[in-house]
Design a protein around this motif. Structure first.
Motif, PDB file in Angstrom:
ATOM      1  N   VAL A 254       0.860  -1.190   0.000  1.00 29.29           N
ATOM      2  CA  VAL A 254       0.000   0.000   0.000  1.00 29.29           C
ATOM      3  C   VAL A 254       0.895   1.239   0.000  1.00 29.29           C
ATOM      4  CG1 VAL A 254      -1.799   1.248   1.238  1.00 29.29           C
ATOM      5  CG2 VAL A 254      -1.771  -1.263   1.263  1.00 29.29           C
ATOM      6  N   PRO A 255       0.700   2.174  -0.925  1.00 32.50           N
ATOM      7  CA  PRO A 255       1.519   3.394  -0.928  1.00 32.50           C
ATOM      8  C   PRO A 255       1.149   4.325   0.221  1.00 32.50           C
ATOM      9  CG  PRO A 255      -0.167   3.526  -2.617  1.00 32.50           C
ATOM     10  CD  PRO A 255      -0.245   2.140  -2.045  1.00 32.50           C
ATOM     11  N   GLY A 256       2.044   5.212   0.542  1.00 33.94           N
ATOM     12  CA  GLY A 256       1.795   6.194   1.585  1.00 33.94           C
ATOM     13  C   GLY A 256       2.669   6.016   2.809  1.00 33.94           C
ATOM     14  N   HIS A 257       3.517   5.000   2.835  1.00 32.01           N
ATOM     15  CA  HIS A 257       4.435   4.788   3.951  1.00 32.01           C
ATOM     16  C   HIS A 257       5.821   5.295   3.543  1.00 32.01           C
ATOM     17  CE1 HIS A 257       1.523   2.391   6.226  1.00 32.01           C
ATOM     18  NE2 HIS A 257       1.194   1.834   5.064  1.00 32.01           N
ATOM     19  N   TRP A 258       6.379   6.211   4.324  1.00 28.32           N
ATOM     20  CA  TRP A 258       7.599   6.921   3.958  1.00 28.32           C
ATOM     21  C   TRP A 258       8.745   6.557   4.895  1.00 28.32           C
ATOM     22  CZ3 TRP A 258       7.625  10.598  -0.129  1.00 28.32           C
ATOM     23  CH2 TRP A 258       6.370  10.845  -0.687  1.00 28.32           C
ATOM     24  N   VAL A 276      11.441   9.190   1.294  1.00 24.01           N
ATOM     25  CA  VAL A 276      11.281   8.225   0.208  1.00 24.01           C
ATOM     26  C   VAL A 276      10.033   7.401   0.470  1.00 24.01           C
ATOM     27  CG1 VAL A 276      12.339   6.373  -1.120  1.00 24.01           C
ATOM     28  CG2 VAL A 276      13.782   8.094  -0.044  1.00 24.01           C
ATOM     29  N   GLU A 277       9.128   7.342  -0.518  1.00 21.21           N
ATOM     30  CA  GLU A 277       7.933   6.520  -0.394  1.00 21.21           C
ATOM     31  C   GLU A 277       8.294   5.068  -0.685  1.00 21.21           C
ATOM     32  OE1 GLU A 277       4.596   4.530  -0.463  1.00 21.21           O
ATOM     33  OE2 GLU A 277       5.432   4.818  -2.471  1.00 21.21           O
ATOM     34  N   ARG A 278       7.923   4.154   0.193  1.00 22.64           N
ATOM     35  CA  ARG A 278       8.412   2.786   0.134  1.00 22.64           C
ATOM     36  C   ARG A 278       7.928   2.018  -1.092  1.00 22.64           C
ATOM     37  NH1 ARG A 278      10.496  -0.102   4.099  1.00 22.64           N
ATOM     38  NH2 ARG A 278       9.143  -1.904   3.677  1.00 22.64           N
ATOM     39  N   THR A 279       6.713   2.240  -1.539  1.00 20.66           N
ATOM     40  CA  THR A 279       6.175   1.468  -2.652  1.00 20.66           C
ATOM     41  C   THR A 279       6.700   1.947  -3.998  1.00 20.66           C
ATOM     42  OG1 THR A 279       4.162   1.022  -1.398  1.00 20.66           O
ATOM     43  CG2 THR A 279       4.048   0.718  -3.785  1.00 20.66           C
ATOM     44  N   THR A 280       6.748   3.257  -4.219  1.00 18.48           N
ATOM     45  CA  THR A 280       7.123   3.823  -5.519  1.00 18.48           C
ATOM     46  C   THR A 280       8.546   4.347  -5.558  1.00 18.48           C
ATOM     47  OG1 THR A 280       6.339   6.029  -4.892  1.00 18.48           O
ATOM     48  CG2 THR A 280       4.733   4.515  -5.863  1.00 18.48           C
ATOM     49  N   ARG A 281       9.220   4.469  -4.421  1.00 24.38           N
ATOM     50  CA  ARG A 281      10.565   5.070  -4.303  1.00 24.38           C
ATOM     51  C   ARG A 281      10.560   6.542  -4.717  1.00 24.38           C
ATOM     52  NH1 ARG A 281       9.953  -0.411  -3.760  1.00 24.38           N
ATOM     53  NH2 ARG A 281      11.885  -1.406  -3.098  1.00 24.38           N
ATOM     54  N   TYR A 282       9.390   7.172  -4.604  1.00 26.66           N
ATOM     55  CA  TYR A 282       9.281   8.599  -4.906  1.00 26.66           C
ATOM     56  C   TYR A 282      10.017   9.406  -3.837  1.00 26.66           C
ATOM     57  CZ  TYR A 282       7.084  12.918  -6.551  1.00 26.66           C
ATOM     58  OH  TYR A 282       6.857  14.169  -7.063  1.00 26.66           O
ATOM     59  N   VAL A 283      10.760  10.434  -4.266  1.00 25.89           N
ATOM     60  CA  VAL A 283      11.656  11.186  -3.378  1.00 25.89           C
ATOM     61  C   VAL A 283      11.117  12.593  -3.170  1.00 25.89           C
ATOM     62  CG1 VAL A 283      14.002  12.051  -3.041  1.00 25.89           C
ATOM     63  CG2 VAL A 283      13.632   9.858  -4.181  1.00 25.89           C
ATOM     64  N   MET A 284      11.171  13.066  -1.930  1.00 22.80           N
ATOM     65  CA  MET A 284      10.913  14.466  -1.593  1.00 22.80           C
ATOM     66  C   MET A 284      12.047  14.942  -0.693  1.00 22.80           C
ATOM     67  SD  MET A 284       6.789  14.385  -0.834  1.00 22.80           S
ATOM     68  CE  MET A 284       6.615  16.152  -0.865  1.00 22.80           C
ATOM     69  N   LEU A 285      12.516  16.174  -0.926  1.00 26.31           N
ATOM     70  CA  LEU A 285      13.616  16.733  -0.156  1.00 26.31           C
ATOM     71  C   LEU A 285      13.102  17.835   0.760  1.00 26.31           C
ATOM     72  CD1 LEU A 285      16.437  16.901  -2.853  1.00 26.31           C
ATOM     73  CD2 LEU A 285      15.939  15.097  -1.204  1.00 26.31           C
ATOM     74  N   VAL A 286      13.620  17.838   1.983  1.00 26.62           N
ATOM     75  CA  VAL A 286      13.184  18.775   3.029  1.00 26.62           C
ATOM     76  C   VAL A 286      14.224  19.881   3.147  1.00 26.62           C
ATOM     77  CG1 VAL A 286      12.519  19.021   5.443  1.00 26.62           C
ATOM     78  CG2 VAL A 286      12.063  16.867   4.223  1.00 26.62           C
ATOM     79  N   ASN A 354      19.539   3.938   0.413  1.00 29.59           N
ATOM     80  CA  ASN A 354      19.949   3.901  -0.987  1.00 29.59           C
ATOM     81  C   ASN A 354      19.799   5.273  -1.644  1.00 29.59           C
ATOM     82  OD1 ASN A 354      18.703   3.470  -3.993  1.00 29.59           O
ATOM     83  ND2 ASN A 354      20.435   2.109  -3.612  1.00 29.59           N
ATOM     84  N   THR A 355      18.696   5.941  -1.358  1.00 28.94           N
ATOM     85  CA  THR A 355      18.459   7.266  -1.942  1.00 28.94           C
ATOM     86  C   THR A 355      19.480   8.276  -1.454  1.00 28.94           C
ATOM     87  OG1 THR A 355      16.096   6.786  -2.099  1.00 28.94           O
ATOM     88  CG2 THR A 355      16.762   9.095  -2.207  1.00 28.94           C
ATOM     89  N   ASN A 356      19.867   8.204  -0.177  1.00 25.41           N
ATOM     90  CA  ASN A 356      20.882   9.118   0.326  1.00 25.41           C
ATOM     91  C   ASN A 356      22.199   8.942  -0.417  1.00 25.41           C
ATOM     92  OD1 ASN A 356      19.043  10.083   2.142  1.00 25.41           O
ATOM     93  ND2 ASN A 356      19.889   9.013   3.919  1.00 25.41           N
ATOM     94  N   GLY A 357      22.502   7.693  -0.779  1.00 29.25           N
ATOM     95  CA  GLY A 357      23.702   7.463  -1.577  1.00 29.25           C
ATOM     96  C   GLY A 357      23.599   8.112  -2.950  1.00 29.25           C
TER      97      GLY A 357
END
Length: 409
Positions: A254-258, A276-286, A354-357
């Motif tokens: 289920v999407p929506g878990h970050w 990073v959204e766990r299902t889609t690997r969508y990235v948002m930066l703060v 992984n995304t941080n890398g």
């Protein structure tokens, strides 16, 4: 075979008097015996066998030294692991007689796979006939090393790879892009290790050396990753641990878990938050232009997720960093529970690690991260979200997120 388990004459006989023993020693070595075992069977000292292999070494009494002892000629049947022309003639004769591969292999003392591979690789490409002299010519032409590389011989392939390296695509992403763009052109298909070799191995010249800076790490060699330092909890409000997170978050159904974390800048003085959204690997930066205190982290997280629909705000998983000291206030304001990983367990937020890398390619270690504006962070996030990902079947995170939102609506 004449055995020399115990040599009858044990008195010193000199080099020239052990002709039969020397021939037997080299024959045993060619059959795969170790030097120690061959010396035992022949009945000679280990030093004698070493001198036969390497020649006499100069010492104080023999300054010049003697040349190495010449090895006796090995019969053609034992000379090489490669098939010879007379063996190929035998194969051709037996193939015309409809003999089986195993029967031919048994007659030649070869493995059946060797005969099968020989017929398959060296037969005529049009009529399928096996011609021994033509097969020998093909094998001789194929044997020299090093072989020319696909990348070095194909300017179109080289240009495609270099263009996408400049776009910061990984070699594996480039390989999949080639297969999707040129599905029917085998000359445009390579494996990702071929690209790495073209970058790493000096002297080949297929790809420019400076393109290594476009790789994720920016290094021209592989290094193992180091574990992150253990962080200690610094919270007054009780934490909800990852073990209590719902199962739908663990299986990514289920999407929506970050997952969230920080990348730290020069002298620990600046930071950027990553989601990073766990299902889609969508990235948002703060965006954290001033500091990463608990209050500023809370407000920046709320601003970042404000545009998300309710079905994409199910949970947030973080490590036990001090920046999440106001996690309970964030949970109440966003209506989004926060779960914390166990100490020294970065694999519990694997997608985020992984995304941080990947982000370190844009925000290198030891640099000031406070100079980047909100718009610059959005550009970087958009570029990451438009890259094809192997774990998504080579779809992009943006495509997968749009597909899930369309299905939900």
């Amino acid at each position: 075979m004449e055995e020399f388990e115990i040599r009858k004459i044990r008195t010193p006989q000199g080099r020239k008097k052990l002709t039969r023993e020397r021939e037997e020693y080299f024959r045993l070595m060619d059959q795969g015996f170790s030097s120690r075992e061959a010396c035992r069977i022949v009945g000679i000292n280990l030093r004698t066998g070493k001198r036969w292999r390497n020649g006499w070494r100069p010492n104080k009494s023999n300054k010049k030294g003697a040349p190495p002892v010449q090895r006796p000629t090995v019969p053609p049947s034992d000379a090489s692991r490669y098939l010879r022309e007379d063996e190929r003639i035998h194969i051709a004769d037996r193939v015309r007689e409809k003999a089986s591969v195993r029967e031919i292999a048994r007659e030649l003392g070869r493995a059946p796979s060797t005969i099968s591979r020989e017929i398959r690789r060296n037969r005529h490409p049009t009529n399928g006939q096996y011609r021994p002299h033509a097969a020998q010519s093909r094998a001789d032409a194929r044997r020299p090393r090093p072989k020319p590389s696909k990348i070095g011989q194909n300017p179109e392939l080289r240009a495609y790879i270099q263009e996408h390296l400049h776009k910061r695509w990984s070699p594996e992403q480039i390989v999949q892009g080639l297969r999707r763009t040129f599905p029917d052109r085998a000359e445009m298909h390579v494996c990702h290790e071929t690209i790495y070799q073209a970058l790493y191995v000096q002297g080949r010249g297929e790809l420019r050396r400076e393109l290594t800076r476009a790789l994720r790490t920016g290094r021209a060699m592989r290094k193992p990753r180091r574990l992150a330092q253990q962080r200690q909890p610094r919270y007054s409000a009780p934490m909800v641990m990852i073990s209590e997170r719902p199962a739908e978050a663990a299986d990514r159904a289920v999407p929506g878990h970050w997952e969230g974390d920080l990348i730290i800048g020069k002298n620990q003085a600046s930071a950027i938050g990553t989601l990073v959204e766990r299902t889609t690997r969508y990235v948002m930066l703060v965006h954290l232009p001033i500091d990463r205190s608990a209050e500023r982290m809370r407000d920046a997280l709320l601003d970042t997720i404000a545009t998300l629909p309710a079905q994409l705000k199910r949970s947030l998983t973080w490590d036990q960093g001090s920046e999440m000291g106001r996690h309970h206030e964030f949970s109440l304001a966003a209506d989004m529970p926060v779960y914390f990983c166990d100490p020294a367990s970065p694999w519990q937020r694997g997608s985020n690690e992984n995304t941080n890398g990947l982000l370190r390619q844009y925000f290198p270690k030891g640099t000031d991260l406070s100079i980047h504006t909100r718009d610059q962070l959005d550009v970087v996030a958009a570029e990451l979200n438009s890259r094809p990902r192997k774990t998504l079947g080579w779809e992009t995170p943006a495509e997968r997120l749009a597909m899930l939102l369309a299905a939900a609506s």
